[in-house]
Design an enzyme around this catalytic site. Sequence first.
Site, short mmCIF file in Angstrom:
data_model
loop_
_atom_site.label_atom_id
_atom_site.label_comp_id
_atom_site.label_asym_id
_atom_site.label_seq_id
_atom_site.Cartn_x
_atom_site.Cartn_y
_atom_site.Cartn_z
N CYS A 144 0.80 -1.22 0.00
CA CYS A 144 0.00 0.00 0.00
C CYS A 144 0.84 1.27 0.00
O CYS A 144 0.83 2.03 -0.96
CB CYS A 144 -0.94 0.01 1.21
SG CYS A 144 -2.34 -1.11 1.07
N ILE A 145 1.53 1.52 1.11
CA ILE A 145 2.13 2.84 1.34
C ILE A 145 3.14 3.24 0.27
O ILE A 145 3.15 4.40 -0.15
CB ILE A 145 2.77 2.91 2.75
CG1 ILE A 145 1.78 2.43 3.81
CG2 ILE A 145 3.22 4.32 3.05
CD1 ILE A 145 0.53 3.24 3.89
#
Length: 448
Positions: free
Chosen positions: A279-280
């Site tokens: 994600c990040i």
Amino acid sequence: MTTEIDDATLDRMIGRIRARETVAAVIGLGYVGLPLAIALVEAGYTVIGVDTDPEKPRHLAEGRSYLRHIPDAAIAGMVESGRFRATVEAAAAEAEVVVLCVPTPLTRQREPDLSFVKGTAEAIAPHLRPGVLVVLESTTYPGTTEEVLIPALETGPRRAGRDLFVAFAPEREDPGVADHTTSRIPKVIGGHDDASRRLAMAFYEPVVPGLVPVANARTAEAVKLTENIFRAVNIALVNELKVVFDAMGIDVWEVIEAAKTKPFGYMPFYPGPGLGGHCIPIDPFYLTWKAREFDLATRFIELAGEVNTAMPGRVVEVLARALDQRQGRGLRDARIVLLGVGYKKNVGDTRESPALKIADLLIGRGARVIFVDPHLERLPALRHFPDLTGQRMTPWPEVDFEAAEAVLIVTDHDDFDYAELDRRARLIVDTRNAMARHGIDTTDVIKA
């Protein structure tokens, strides 16, 4: 958007969902799909798990987990319920709800790769039954549901809002954290139309502790990106502060611990060797890419990306400087024990892990890297670091710490014996403040 289905038909569909008469298919049984399947079965649904990797259905049929943070007991309980089966087949014809939990990576040019979303939708579209609800959970840019998913699903006369219903409900997984399991996290839901939103809310209501309906799928897509961009930007900030404070002889970890005692106006984020996970490091660039369509620049996001991407290189430079100062030598032929390859503590997921970039840089400078991670046996196939594919992990008891020139703590797994490490290692470079957090004197520890 208004719906084309009459209220009586919609009410009957919602009634079937609430009575758990609905069969759900979860496509993609990875770090998002497998926990979701477990939560759906626990909520009373009959679930078909679908994955293209034949090993996953085989493991699940035997009641075994292939994700370290999910115990075998959870898988066995799901299988023994009689309401779950796993397959490599599309299985869309049986399902009244289909949830897509497929990867949304970046290309080498750091542009969104929606081939898994589009390909899966096109594969299942001919087999979907009338009135099916399709939910996308994979993180993506605002507009994906309307611009990519729905066109791929609308085959023949089928139209969204009439005989096909579509929603976006972003995953919020936090692997390895017991308090943040699927069934304990509120669910954001954005429907393509009102009927889709109502169906999705009825579907998730018994699964999660709270529902957060938003105006539409585009808004829900933006919510997920906002959550991840918030983390990426703040982590970049503390990574930059770490570099500045280090030059001033100030311990950024002590600064953060003191600052977080303020009961308002501050939220602690922590520096590290770089960003990892599915994600990040990836999701912010989905918005950056989409913003170009509107001739807008996302300068905060891009700057945060530059800061975080630079951290693995800085870690290697700190290690090289420490070797020079402490032992009068460089990285060539130095034996470096790299502790922790997963992108976060207590998880064996290596996607975008900064440990991979650090290892690649060390090997490129002639170092001999010993990989240690209790959550892995070998590194999986790696798209960006193919030379590391299949690399064996050295079990802790086999590591000759005394012979190694340095130990580099990249991921601070709880399984590591930090006290033993303190006794045996000649030089420790700690990117996570792990030694201090375990109450060990860090006078001789290099923080990177």
